[in-house]
Design a protein around this motif. Structure first.
Motif, PDB file in Angstrom:
ATOM      1  N   HIS A   1       0.875  -1.173   0.000  1.00  0.00           N
ATOM      2  CA  HIS A   1       0.000   0.000   0.000  1.00  0.00           C
ATOM      3  C   HIS A   1       0.915   1.226   0.000  1.00  0.00           C
ATOM      4  O   HIS A   1       1.510   1.566   1.027  1.00  0.00           O
ATOM      5  CB  HIS A   1      -0.902   0.005   1.240  1.00  0.00           C
ATOM      6  CG  HIS A   1      -1.541   1.331   1.517  1.00  0.00           C
ATOM      7  ND1 HIS A   1      -2.739   1.709   0.953  1.00  0.00           N
ATOM      8  CD2 HIS A   1      -1.130   2.377   2.279  1.00  0.00           C
ATOM      9  CE1 HIS A   1      -3.043   2.933   1.373  1.00  0.00           C
ATOM     10  NE2 HIS A   1      -2.085   3.363   2.169  1.00  0.00           N
ATOM     11  N   ALA A   2       1.056   1.861  -1.158  1.00  0.00           N
ATOM     12  CA  ALA A   2       1.894   3.056  -1.283  1.00  0.00           C
ATOM     13  C   ALA A   2       0.997   4.274  -1.450  1.00  0.00           C
ATOM     14  O   ALA A   2       0.129   4.293  -2.329  1.00  0.00           O
ATOM     15  CB  ALA A   2       2.835   2.929  -2.473  1.00  0.00           C
ATOM     16  N   LYS A   3       1.182   5.280  -0.618  1.00  0.00           N
ATOM     17  CA  LYS A   3       0.324   6.464  -0.675  1.00  0.00           C
ATOM     18  C   LYS A   3       0.366   7.106  -2.052  1.00  0.00           C
ATOM     19  O   LYS A   3       1.385   7.082  -2.743  1.00  0.00           O
ATOM     20  CB  LYS A   3       0.726   7.488   0.391  1.00  0.00           C
ATOM     21  CG  LYS A   3       1.983   8.292   0.076  1.00  0.00           C
ATOM     22  CD  LYS A   3       2.233   9.374   1.108  1.00  0.00           C
ATOM     23  CE  LYS A   3       1.182  10.455   1.120  1.00  0.00           C
ATOM     24  NZ  LYS A   3       1.136  11.248  -0.131  1.00  0.00           N
ATOM     25  N   GLY A   4      -0.782   7.672  -2.444  1.00  0.00           N
ATOM     26  CA  GLY A   4      -0.856   8.440  -3.671  1.00  0.00           C
ATOM     27  C   GLY A   4      -1.047   9.902  -3.323  1.00  0.00           C
ATOM     28  O   GLY A   4      -0.273  10.470  -2.553  1.00  0.00           O
ATOM     29  N   PHE A   5      -2.123  10.508  -3.862  1.00  0.00           N
ATOM     30  CA  PHE A   5      -2.428  11.882  -3.474  1.00  0.00           C
ATOM     31  C   PHE A   5      -2.648  11.983  -1.968  1.00  0.00           C
ATOM     32  O   PHE A   5      -2.298  12.970  -1.336  1.00  0.00           O
ATOM     33  CB  PHE A   5      -3.680  12.374  -4.210  1.00  0.00           C
ATOM     34  CG  PHE A   5      -3.472  12.607  -5.683  1.00  0.00           C
ATOM     35  CD1 PHE A   5      -2.519  13.512  -6.131  1.00  0.00           C
ATOM     36  CD2 PHE A   5      -4.220  11.921  -6.619  1.00  0.00           C
ATOM     37  CE1 PHE A   5      -2.323  13.739  -7.489  1.00  0.00           C
ATOM     38  CE2 PHE A   5      -4.035  12.135  -7.971  1.00  0.00           C
ATOM     39  CZ  PHE A   5      -3.085  13.048  -8.402  1.00  0.00           C
ATOM     40  N   GLU A   6      -3.252  10.936  -1.395  1.00  0.00           N
ATOM     41  CA  GLU A   6      -3.522  10.888   0.036  1.00  0.00           C
ATOM     42  C   GLU A   6      -2.892   9.631   0.635  1.00  0.00           C
ATOM     43  O   GLU A   6      -2.408   8.758  -0.087  1.00  0.00           O
ATOM     44  CB  GLU A   6      -5.031  10.897   0.290  1.00  0.00           C
ATOM     45  CG  GLU A   6      -5.740  12.138  -0.207  1.00  0.00           C
ATOM     46  CD  GLU A   6      -5.306  13.407   0.506  1.00  0.00           C
ATOM     47  OE1 GLU A   6      -4.746  13.308   1.623  1.00  0.00           O
ATOM     48  OE2 GLU A   6      -5.541  14.494  -0.030  1.00  0.00           O
ATOM     49  N   VAL A   7      -2.942   9.529   1.956  1.00  0.00           N
ATOM     50  CA  VAL A   7      -2.342   8.371   2.630  1.00  0.00           C
ATOM     51  C   VAL A   7      -3.149   7.100   2.393  1.00  0.00           C
ATOM     52  O   VAL A   7      -2.628   5.993   2.521  1.00  0.00           O
ATOM     53  CB  VAL A   7      -2.219   8.618   4.152  1.00  0.00           C
ATOM     54  CG1 VAL A   7      -1.216   9.713   4.442  1.00  0.00           C
ATOM     55  CG2 VAL A   7      -3.577   8.939   4.782  1.00  0.00           C
ATOM     56  N   ASN A   8      -4.426   7.250   2.071  1.00  0.00           N
ATOM     57  CA  ASN A   8      -5.318   6.104   1.956  1.00  0.00           C
ATOM     58  C   ASN A   8      -5.552   5.693   0.502  1.00  0.00           C
ATOM     59  O   ASN A   8      -5.568   6.532  -0.409  1.00  0.00           O
ATOM     60  CB  ASN A   8      -6.672   6.430   2.579  1.00  0.00           C
ATOM     61  CG  ASN A   8      -7.342   7.618   1.897  1.00  0.00           C
ATOM     62  OD1 ASN A   8      -6.868   8.747   2.003  1.00  0.00           O
ATOM     63  ND2 ASN A   8      -8.429   7.368   1.187  1.00  0.00           N
ATOM     64  N   THR A   9      -5.703   4.412   0.291  1.00  0.00           N
ATOM     65  CA  THR A   9      -6.200   3.854  -0.970  1.00  0.00           C
ATOM     66  C   THR A   9      -6.979   2.598  -0.602  1.00  0.00           C
ATOM     67  O   THR A   9      -7.008   2.183   0.557  1.00  0.00           O
ATOM     68  CB  THR A   9      -5.072   3.473  -1.951  1.00  0.00           C
ATOM     69  OG1 THR A   9      -4.448   2.262  -1.501  1.00  0.00           O
ATOM     70  CG2 THR A   9      -4.035   4.572  -2.079  1.00  0.00           C
ATOM     71  N   ALA A  10      -7.580   1.968  -1.604  1.00  0.00           N
ATOM     72  CA  ALA A  10      -8.311   0.718  -1.373  1.00  0.00           C
ATOM     73  C   ALA A  10      -7.380  -0.489  -1.312  1.00  0.00           C
ATOM     74  O   ALA A  10      -7.852  -1.616  -1.135  1.00  0.00           O
ATOM     75  CB  ALA A  10      -9.349   0.518  -2.466  1.00  0.00           C
ATOM     76  N   ARG A  11      -6.073  -0.281  -1.435  1.00  0.00           N
ATOM     77  CA  ARG A  11      -5.151  -1.423  -1.533  1.00  0.00           C
ATOM     78  C   ARG A  11      -5.047  -2.226  -0.244  1.00  0.00           C
ATOM     79  O   ARG A  11      -4.773  -3.416  -0.286  1.00  0.00           O
ATOM     80  CB  ARG A  11      -3.766  -0.937  -1.979  1.00  0.00           C
ATOM     81  CG  ARG A  11      -3.731  -0.594  -3.455  1.00  0.00           C
ATOM     82  CD  ARG A  11      -2.400   0.014  -3.873  1.00  0.00           C
ATOM     83  NE  ARG A  11      -2.406   0.320  -5.288  1.00  0.00           N
ATOM     84  CZ  ARG A  11      -3.000   1.393  -5.824  1.00  0.00           C
ATOM     85  NH1 ARG A  11      -3.607   2.254  -5.022  1.00  0.00           N
ATOM     86  NH2 ARG A  11      -2.976   1.593  -7.121  1.00  0.00           N
ATOM     87  N   ILE A  12      -5.222  -1.586   0.900  1.00  0.00           N
ATOM     88  CA  ILE A  12      -5.211  -2.358   2.146  1.00  0.00           C
ATOM     89  C   ILE A  12      -6.395  -3.319   2.165  1.00  0.00           C
ATOM     90  O   ILE A  12      -6.248  -4.506   2.474  1.00  0.00           O
ATOM     91  CB  ILE A  12      -5.233  -1.430   3.372  1.00  0.00           C
ATOM     92  CG1 ILE A  12      -3.889  -0.704   3.513  1.00  0.00           C
ATOM     93  CG2 ILE A  12      -5.542  -2.224   4.642  1.00  0.00           C
ATOM     94  CD1 ILE A  12      -3.835   0.278   4.655  1.00  0.00           C
TER      95      ILE A  12
END
Length: 327
Positions: free
Chosen positions: A219-230
């Motif tokens: 899980h690598a941050k993009g624009f924000e710290v959160n993504t659906a990858r977790i």
């Protein structure tokens, strides 16, 4: 919590001009920001709802940031005005907001635009409980312990698949757009590695095959710290590797993330392979076993199931409810 927590939802009729924003989504939620809609649908059919404000522990502000973003009458540029006007409306029509300054109120927002939505409603940002996916410790307006992190989960039907550790041949996997320095560093350093599989675009092969075939999923941050990858990693039984500094991880009040994930500072991306290879197989098996045990906490259902994401969010609210009711 189950027997005593009560939520009052500000009522709105189906013919309200913004019923699409204020009432539960009529269809099955989809997309990256489904958490917002799933929570509202599950709440409205739950036993936590009360029609008697005098017994309510908390008051739900039912506007949907994702719906406002797509509503042509509002759009991204008009969300702040809408929220300001909505708070004005309920504070003049009802007495509940004014008696606490909104401290016993809450809303849910999964899209990152939610971090700017309260700029013209400072009492919401400062006092109300914000259940948000973009839960960055250093994000202006997010207050840890008052606010809470909600997982960003791509909706999937059916039971999660099972793939034992012995069949997971790839050390670590990542695929995604290059919209942050963290991702650029990750791909730049490891794109040619034989054991870490990283990709800067969408895969041509099925995404789930890589998740099922990998020991660790990044899980690598993009624009924000959160993504659906977790959520993706947990669903497919892959141990998440968190590359997102200052991320207030979902349900951290309840779950021990060190028991089912690996948190790596973004400064240590050059050491990523070494860090993962130093995790002995027996330790990895324990991590993966714990992934299988916690992943039900990261699933949404239209009608809530015990210990699923909805109940986890409700427990976060339970921890943050005010201990003194103001009448």
């Amino acid at each position: 919590m189950n027997s005593s927590l009560k939520i009052f939802v500000y009522p709105h009729k189906p013919n309200h001009p913004f019923a699409n924003v204020l009432l539960p989504y009529k269809f099955e939620p989809g997309g990256n920001y489904a958490s917002e809609s799933y929570f509202k649908k599950a709440l409205m059919t739950s036993h936590f709802i009360t029609n008697d404000p005098s017994e309510a522990d908390l008051f739900f502000l039912p506007f949907s940031i994702a719906s406002l973003r797509h509503d042509k009458r509002v759009g991204v540029g008009g969300i702040q005005d809408f929220i300001r006007d909505y708070i004005y409306e309920i504070s003049h029509e009802y007495p509940y907001w004014n008696r606490s300054g909104g401290a016993d109120h809450f809303y849910v927002a999964c899209h990152s635009i939610g971090k700017m939505a309260m700029e013209k409603a400072v009492e919401v940002r400062g006092n109300a409980i914000q259940l948000v996916c973009s839960s960055n410790y250093f994000l202006q307006g997010y207050v840890p312990h008052k606010d809470a992190s909600v997982p960003q989960i791509w909706p999937r039907q059916g039971d999660p698949p099972n793939q034992p550790p012995s069949k997971r041949k790839t050390l670590a996997f990542y695929a995604g757009a290059m919209n942050s320095r963290v991702r650029e560093s990750l791909v730049g350093l490891w794109k040619n590695d034989s054991e870490i599989s990283v990709h800067q675009n969408r895969l041509k092969t099925p995404y789930h095959e890589s998740l099922l075939g990998s020991k660790f999923c990044i899980h690598a941050k993009g624009f924000e710290v959160n993504t659906a990858r977790i959520g993706d990693a947990l669903y497919y039984g892959c141990v998440p590797v968190i590359l997102a500094d200052h991320y207030d991880l979902p349900f951290a009040d309840t779950l021990n993330w060190k028991s089912f994930s690996v948190v790596v500072s973004t400064a240590d991306i050059p050491e990523l392979k070494k860090i993962l290879k130093e995790i002995e197989f027996e330790e990895y098996v324990k991590l993966q076993k714990n992934v299988m045990e916690v992943r039900n906490h990261f699933q949404w259902h239209t009608f809530a199931v015990n210990y699923d994401a909805f109940y986890m969010v409700m427990y976060e609210l339970w921890l943050r409810r005010t201990t003194i009711r103001v009448y």
